[in-house]
Motif scaffolding. Structure first.
Motif, PDB file in Angstrom:
ATOM      1  N   THR A  15       0.759  -1.034  -0.092  1.00 36.24           N
ATOM      2  CA  THR A  15       0.012   0.110  -0.018  1.00 36.24           C
ATOM      3  C   THR A  15       0.792   1.463  -0.004  1.00 36.24           C
ATOM      4  O   THR A  15       0.362   2.335  -0.304  1.00 36.24           O
ATOM      5  CB  THR A  15      -0.939   0.039   1.196  1.00 36.24           C
ATOM      6  OG1 THR A  15      -0.212  -0.039   2.439  1.00 36.24           O
ATOM      7  CG2 THR A  15      -1.797  -1.126   1.242  1.00 36.24           C
ATOM      8  N   GLY A  16       2.248   1.125   0.357  1.00 36.89           N
ATOM      9  CA  GLY A  16       2.938   2.285   0.464  1.00 36.89           C
ATOM     10  C   GLY A  16       2.597   2.978   1.975  1.00 36.89           C
ATOM     11  O   GLY A  16       3.687   3.728   2.226  1.00 36.89           O
ATOM     12  N   THR A  17       1.852   2.476   2.569  1.00 34.91           N
ATOM     13  CA  THR A  17       1.763   2.912   3.935  1.00 34.91           C
ATOM     14  C   THR A  17       2.486   1.980   5.006  1.00 34.91           C
ATOM     15  O   THR A  17       2.476   0.920   4.837  1.00 34.91           O
ATOM     16  CB  THR A  17       0.320   3.006   4.635  1.00 34.91           C
ATOM     17  OG1 THR A  17      -0.467   1.872   4.171  1.00 34.91           O
ATOM     18  CG2 THR A  17      -0.463   4.390   3.946  1.00 34.91           C
ATOM     19  N   VAL A  18       3.462   2.788   6.035  1.00 34.13           N
ATOM     20  CA  VAL A  18       4.046   2.259   6.784  1.00 34.13           C
ATOM     21  C   VAL A  18       3.424   1.058   7.567  1.00 34.13           C
ATOM     22  O   VAL A  18       3.862   0.013   7.942  1.00 34.13           O
ATOM     23  CB  VAL A  18       4.801   3.048   7.620  1.00 34.13           C
ATOM     24  CG1 VAL A  18       5.580   2.415   8.674  1.00 34.13           C
ATOM     25  CG2 VAL A  18       5.445   3.989   6.716  1.00 34.13           C
ATOM     26  N   ASN A  19       2.241   1.651   8.105  1.00 34.15           N
ATOM     27  CA  ASN A  19       1.244   0.874   8.923  1.00 34.15           C
ATOM     28  C   ASN A  19       1.032  -0.664   8.554  1.00 34.15           C
ATOM     29  O   ASN A  19       1.285  -1.773   9.210  1.00 34.15           O
ATOM     30  CB  ASN A  19       0.173   1.326   9.284  1.00 34.15           C
ATOM     31  CG  ASN A  19       0.213   2.579   9.948  1.00 34.15           C
ATOM     32  OD1 ASN A  19       0.811   3.722   9.262  1.00 34.15           O
ATOM     33  ND2 ASN A  19       0.061   2.952  11.111  1.00 34.15           N
ATOM     34  N   TYR A  47       2.983  -2.461   6.349  1.00 32.63           N
ATOM     35  CA  TYR A  47       4.369  -3.179   6.355  1.00 32.63           C
ATOM     36  C   TYR A  47       4.463  -3.413   7.825  1.00 32.63           C
ATOM     37  O   TYR A  47       4.788  -4.779   8.223  1.00 32.63           O
ATOM     38  CB  TYR A  47       5.466  -2.235   5.947  1.00 32.63           C
ATOM     39  CG  TYR A  47       5.312  -1.644   4.638  1.00 32.63           C
ATOM     40  CD1 TYR A  47       4.886  -2.790   3.560  1.00 32.63           C
ATOM     41  CD2 TYR A  47       5.627  -0.592   4.011  1.00 32.63           C
ATOM     42  CE1 TYR A  47       4.708  -2.396   2.255  1.00 32.63           C
ATOM     43  CE2 TYR A  47       5.268  -0.218   2.892  1.00 32.63           C
ATOM     44  CZ  TYR A  47       4.992  -0.933   1.909  1.00 32.63           C
ATOM     45  OH  TYR A  47       4.688  -0.612   0.602  1.00 32.63           O
ATOM     46  N   ALA A  48       4.271  -2.545   8.849  1.00 33.06           N
ATOM     47  CA  ALA A  48       4.490  -2.983  10.322  1.00 33.06           C
ATOM     48  C   ALA A  48       3.360  -4.003  10.683  1.00 33.06           C
ATOM     49  O   ALA A  48       3.785  -4.902  11.521  1.00 33.06           O
ATOM     50  CB  ALA A  48       4.250  -1.804  11.109  1.00 33.06           C
ATOM     51  N   PHE A  49       2.182  -3.917  10.120  1.00 31.17           N
ATOM     52  CA  PHE A  49       1.019  -5.182  10.494  1.00 31.17           C
ATOM     53  C   PHE A  49       1.712  -6.443  10.112  1.00 31.17           C
ATOM     54  O   PHE A  49       1.930  -7.340  10.588  1.00 31.17           O
ATOM     55  CB  PHE A  49      -0.208  -4.758   9.915  1.00 31.17           C
ATOM     56  CG  PHE A  49      -1.222  -5.582  10.217  1.00 31.17           C
ATOM     57  CD1 PHE A  49      -1.605  -5.966  11.295  1.00 31.17           C
ATOM     58  CD2 PHE A  49      -1.733  -6.653   9.109  1.00 31.17           C
ATOM     59  CE1 PHE A  49      -2.549  -6.772  11.724  1.00 31.17           C
ATOM     60  CE2 PHE A  49      -2.558  -7.371   9.468  1.00 31.17           C
ATOM     61  CZ  PHE A  49      -3.061  -7.772  10.799  1.00 31.17           C
ATOM     62  N   THR A  51       4.618  -7.779  12.075  1.00 26.72           N
ATOM     63  CA  THR A  51       3.963  -8.004  13.337  1.00 26.72           C
ATOM     64  C   THR A  51       3.430  -9.611  13.034  1.00 26.72           C
ATOM     65  O   THR A  51       3.675 -10.644  13.908  1.00 26.72           O
ATOM     66  CB  THR A  51       2.933  -7.202  13.757  1.00 26.72           C
ATOM     67  OG1 THR A  51       3.319  -5.888  13.911  1.00 26.72           O
ATOM     68  CG2 THR A  51       2.501  -7.564  15.375  1.00 26.72           C
TER      69      THR A  51
END
Lengths: 172, 719, 97
Positions: free
Chosen positions: B696-700, B702-704, B707
């Protein structure tokens, strides 16, 4: 005198409450203040765990310096009035993280319960503190066994300063 | 370099010395045409470049005027026939030396080892013996004459140097074919002549039809080549060698009439069928007439197509050991002789008549070698080379003249169609006379060359049928009758061709006939030489039975059965095998009578046929092509259309292959293979599209994902 | 008390992770990361009661790195903010092709 257990649960409650506040607060400044609360509470738990030096550092460096840095940035970017609701994920995320947190806590408890509650570590640290004092206990190790990483940490900080300057400078 | 020196100096060591035969630069015979090819090939390249430059410059090389022809055009005139003449002279020296010696064993001249793998070795070695010497004489002798003839025939062709390059290359490969000391080397020549045949049939390659004819010849020959190769493999498996000398030495260890030797010989014969245009693979030869006429004379009449006969004669021991194969050889031969002769009856193209005639005569040669008369087969090969080359070159002279007549008047009629000819004897007397000589020779009229060779073959076929211990007597009786019938047909269609071409009224056209003329000397001299050979060539092998009688001019001809005695060292082993396995057998024809009687009957019959057909064909009114509205009906139509064999092959072989190829192309290649390749692309693209959803390009996000990954790892450690 | 400290550490870490995942404000995400680091620090301190002083020394290093990271990270946020005029990470789609 309040019992250590009571104090621990008090600090734990403050820390968890502060942490939740960090996540849930709408205003960045609010988040930041909750964060300071949580950090201070954790410093308390450090004291209870006989890590006096670290507790002091936690207050001075974390709750003090780093949080002020954050505050400065918030001010600098004028985000103080940013009340837009940016929390995404909602109830599902809360529930799933509740479950995961429960499992993680359970696991941590199992780990702690495997014994060594009064492992050799505790006694050794107590002896060190008795001998060198709270600061000396860490300093002795830091300046002997871990002197090279310690020096390298200094270089790391220097690099971080330069890097931060370069990045934040208006004209790169 | 050392081997080149050895080549020039007559080679290293002669493996087996017999008599007092001293080879005289035999390597040079092979080398000279190759050098001629290289020189002419170089000139051809230069010439092509010059013509291309001229065309680009807006002009065109003028080849009509002798003075203005460039050196690249004039040099091949000397190089092409020159190397051939020298090669012929060297062959002649070798021949005379061999005449003086009594060579019992073949002389193998080893130059270098060509292939050496494990126990299998093939030497680059030449084998000189009586058979290869006869073949060399025919190839270089007739070849030289045809080269000389080509100078006149092709003089205005823009591809002149290329033509001579191909022609020289062909002679080189043909000599390798007959002089090679092993089947492997023979195969090299075999393939090489096939290549040159392809190149020369498609010499005017800008004409689609002619290029296709070349391809047809090449592809049909491939079928035969597979047979040759398999036979060679079988030989190697059983003898550990493909050299002639060891193979023939050990040949008699094979079981007489056994499956193995039958298989080997049949596979060899498959090769011979392809190369020598026998049924069912003869179809390429009539189409091969698309090439220049001297090429037809050299390759498709005198030399290359006889390679199959040479192969059988060379392998005479093996064929003698396999009576079934021999019967097949003779059977295919006689069927082809008759079949092709009937087709020739109705052809109007002068070269097509000659082409089917060649197929037919090749059939005779196979009858000869099939009935164990190997010398007779080679004899007919030789005489046929004389008179058929003469006929082709004569037709070449006619076509040349016709072409110039039509060219001068800008008429687009077919210069090869006999319906457009007629009465040419007035314009071309020399061609007329020489071609009549050849016609009488091929018809088997005494005392021309064809009489002796063809009658010998027919006689042996009949004699073999009548022989006491010979195998399949009934079958050979049929062969004999068919061969006699084909001989009569030969006399008829050849006479028909001559009458239609040279006699009666001229149908070329009033204006056109003024341009008809006799061929120049460079063309008619070779014709004359071959005419002489067509008369006297047969006299070297007058049968014993005819020697003292009328056919041998009452004993005047000195060389009674000379060729038989000459080839004795080659055929002795085969005759020995026949004698051992069949016992001593006596020759007599199925219906009684001796050789002399049957020879007399056949020559008289042929003469009657010739005389009758002059009357019959001469009595017909032939009209020129443009006025010809006759609809052929019944059997004549079938003959005119060559029994629809081409159409049949097209239907049962070509079309299914085309359809299968189309299926392979459309379904397998474009559908399955390309589909698979495209599918790989689509799958990758689709997967990429799906995976790109996570990016998506959003960091969240990738972080998800990170995790979740960590939780998986932790979960794994938990249990 | 070690057990309780470890449980607390886990809870704090999960809350920090949750924060990183659900918040869009870059600075708050950053704070949550700091929270995770602190949770880990707590674990280290608790474990040092079991295994010795090295745990505390490690915490010391972690804090240093956290300080450096905060400095650099905030600098990055500032420079990004200059470009986008926002700290909402949904607006930062440089990682998307």
């Amino acid at each position: 005198m309040l019992s250590a257990t009571f104090l621990f649960y008090l600090f734990a409650g403050l820390a968890i409450g502060g942490a939740i506040g960090v996540v849930m607060a709408k205003s960045p400044v609010g988040s930041l203040l909750f964060m300071v609360t949580a950090l201070a509470a954790m410093a308390g738990t450090f004291v209870l765990l006989e890590a006096h030096f670290l507790a002091a550092i936690q207050i001075i460096v974390y709750a003090g310096a780093i949080m002020v840095l954050f505050l400065f940035v918030i001010m600098l970017l004028n985000l103080g009035h940013d009340y837009e609701k940016d929390l995404k994920g909602g109830a599902f995320a809360v529930v799933s993280f509740g479950v995961i947190g429960g499992i993680a806590g359970l696991r941590a408890q199992q780990l702690g319960a495997t014994g060594m509650q009064d492992g050799p570590g505790g006694a050794a640290i107590d002896a060190l503190i008795a001998e060198h004092g709270a600061v000396g206990a860490i300093a002795t190790e830091l300046y002997t066994t871990y002197v090279v990483p310690f020096e390298i940490t200094g270089i790391l900080l220097l690099v971080a300063i330069v890097g931060a300057l370069v990045l934040a400078k208006r004209e790169v | 370099m050392a081997s080149l020196a050895a080549l020039v100096q007559g080679g290293g060591q002669a493996a087996t010395e017999g008599g007092h035969f001293e080879p005289f630069f035999p390597g040079l015979v092979v080398l000279l045409p190759l050098l001629g090819f290289l020189a002419n090939g170089y000139l051809a390249l230069q010439h092509a470049r010059a013509s291309a430059d001229a065309v680009r410059g807006g002009s065109e090389l003028d080849l009509g005027d002798a003075a203005s022809r460039p050196a690249t055009h004039t040099l091949p005139t000397w190089i092409g026939p020159g190397v051939m003449a020298v090669a012929f002279l060297i062959t002649l020296v070798n021949f005379t030396r061999m005449l003086g010696a009594h060579l019992e064993e073949p002389v193998v001249i080893h130059y270098w080892t060509w292939i050496a793998t494990g126990t299998f070795t093939v030497d680059a070695a030449l084998q000189l013996d009586q058979l290869s010497m006869i073949m060399m004489m025919v190839i270089t002798g007739v070849g030289t004459l045809i080269h000389v003839f080509s100078v006149g025939y092709m003089k205005e062709d823009p591809g002149y140097p290329r033509y001579f390059a191909y022609l020289n290359l062909f002679v080189f490969f043909m000599l390798v074919l007959v002089m090679g000391s092993s089947y492997a080397l023979m195969f090299v020549g075999w393939e090489g002549v096939g290549l040159c045949s392809y190149l020369l049939i498609g010499y005017w390659f800008s004409d689609r039809e002619k290029a296709d004819a070349g391809k047809k010849a090449f592809i049909v020959n491939r079928i035969g080549d597979v047979g040759f190769l398999i036979a060679m493999f079988l030989l190697f498996k059983n003898f550990g060698s493909v050299d002639f000398v060891p193979v023939f030495h050990d040949a008699e260890t094979l079981v007489y009439g056994g499956g193995l030797v039958t298989a080997i010989t049949l596979f060899f014969f498959v090769g011979a069928i392809g190369k020598s245009a026998q049924m069912p693979l003869y179809v390429w030869l009539p189409d091969a007439m698309a090439g220049p006429t001297p090429v037809s004379a050299l390759i498709h009449a005198a030399t290359m197509v006889t390679a199959g006969v040479y192969l059988v004669a060379r392998s005479s021991v093996l064929f003698a050991l396999a009576p079934l194969s021999s019967a097949v050889v003779a059977g295919i031969g006689v069927l082809t002789a008759l079949f092709a002769a009937t087709i020739a009856l109705k052809q109007n193209d002068i070269k097509k008549v000659l082409a089917y005639s060649t197929v037919s005569q090749l059939g005779y040669m196979f009858v000869g070698v099939g009935v164990g008369a190997y010398a007779a087969g080679v004899f007919h090969l030789m005489t046929h080379a004389f008179f058929k080359a003469l006929l082709f070159m004569g037709s070449g002279a006619v076509i040349h003249s016709m072409h110039e007549a039509y060219h001068a008047t800008h008429n687009h009629e077919d210069p090869q169609d006999m319906r457009n000819m007629g009465g040419l004897k007035a314009f071309m007397p020399i061609t007329w006379v020489t071609m009549w000589i050849a016609t009488l020779a091929i018809a088997g009229i005494w005392p021309f060359a064809g009489f002796f060779s063809k009658d010998e073959i027919i006689w042996y076929a009949g004699a073999w049928a009548g022989a006491e211990n010979a195998p399949y007597p009934g079958l050979y009786t049929v062969y004999w009758i068919l061969a006699l019938a084909a001989a009569m047909l030969t006399a008829f269609y050849m006479t028909r061709m001559m009458v239609m071409t040279f006699h009666g009224a001229n149908r070329t056209g009033d204006e056109e006939s003024k341009h008809l003329h006799e061929a120049p000397a460079v063309m008619w001299v070779p014709l004359a030489i071959l005419a002489v050979l067509s008369i006297f060539g047969g006299w070297i092998n007058v049968p014993e039975a005819l020697q003292s009688g009328w056919a041998g001019l009452g004993g005047v001809l000195p060389m009674s059965e000379w060729l038989h005695h000459w080839l004795e060292p080659i055929t002795a082993q085969a005759h020995h095998v026949q004698e051992v396995n069949l016992g001593q057998y006596s020759y007599y024809a199925p219906f009684g009578g001796g050789e002399a009687m049957w020879a007399a009957i056949s020559t008289v019959a042929a003469a009657i046929v010739v005389a009758l057909s002059i009357r019959i064909v001469g009595g017909r009114t032939v009209v020129a092509v443009k006025d010809d509205t006759t609809e052929l009906t019944g059997f004549a139509k079938v003959l005119y259309n060559k029994y629809y064999v081409d159409e049949l092959y097209d239907r049962i072989i070509v079309q299914p292959i085309v359809r299968a190829s189309r299926f392979c192309w459309k379904v397998i290649d474009a559908g399955i293979i390309d589909g698979a390749v495209n599918a790989v692309g689509w799958v990758s693209k689709g997967t990429g599209w799906v995976v790109s959803m996570f990016q998506t390009g959003t960091v969240n996000t990738y972080a998800f994902i990170l995790t979740v990954g960590v939780l998986f790892v932790l979960g794994a450690s938990l249990f | 008390m070690i057990t309780e400290a470890l449980v607390l550490s886990a809870i704090l870490f999960v809350i920090g992770t949750f924060g990183v995942l659900v918040r869009r404000n870059a600075i708050i995400m950053f704070l949550c990361i700091e929270l995770q680091l602190n949770a880990v620090n707590l674990s280290f301190v608790a474990f040092s009661r079991m295994f010795g002083i090295e745990g505390q020394i490690f915490v010391f290093f972690v804090m240093t790195v956290a300080a450096a990271e905060a400095a650099v990270g905030l600098a990055i946020i500032i420079s990004i903010f200059r470009h986008y005029e926002t700290v909402n990470v949904d607006s930062f789609n440089l990682l998307k092709w």
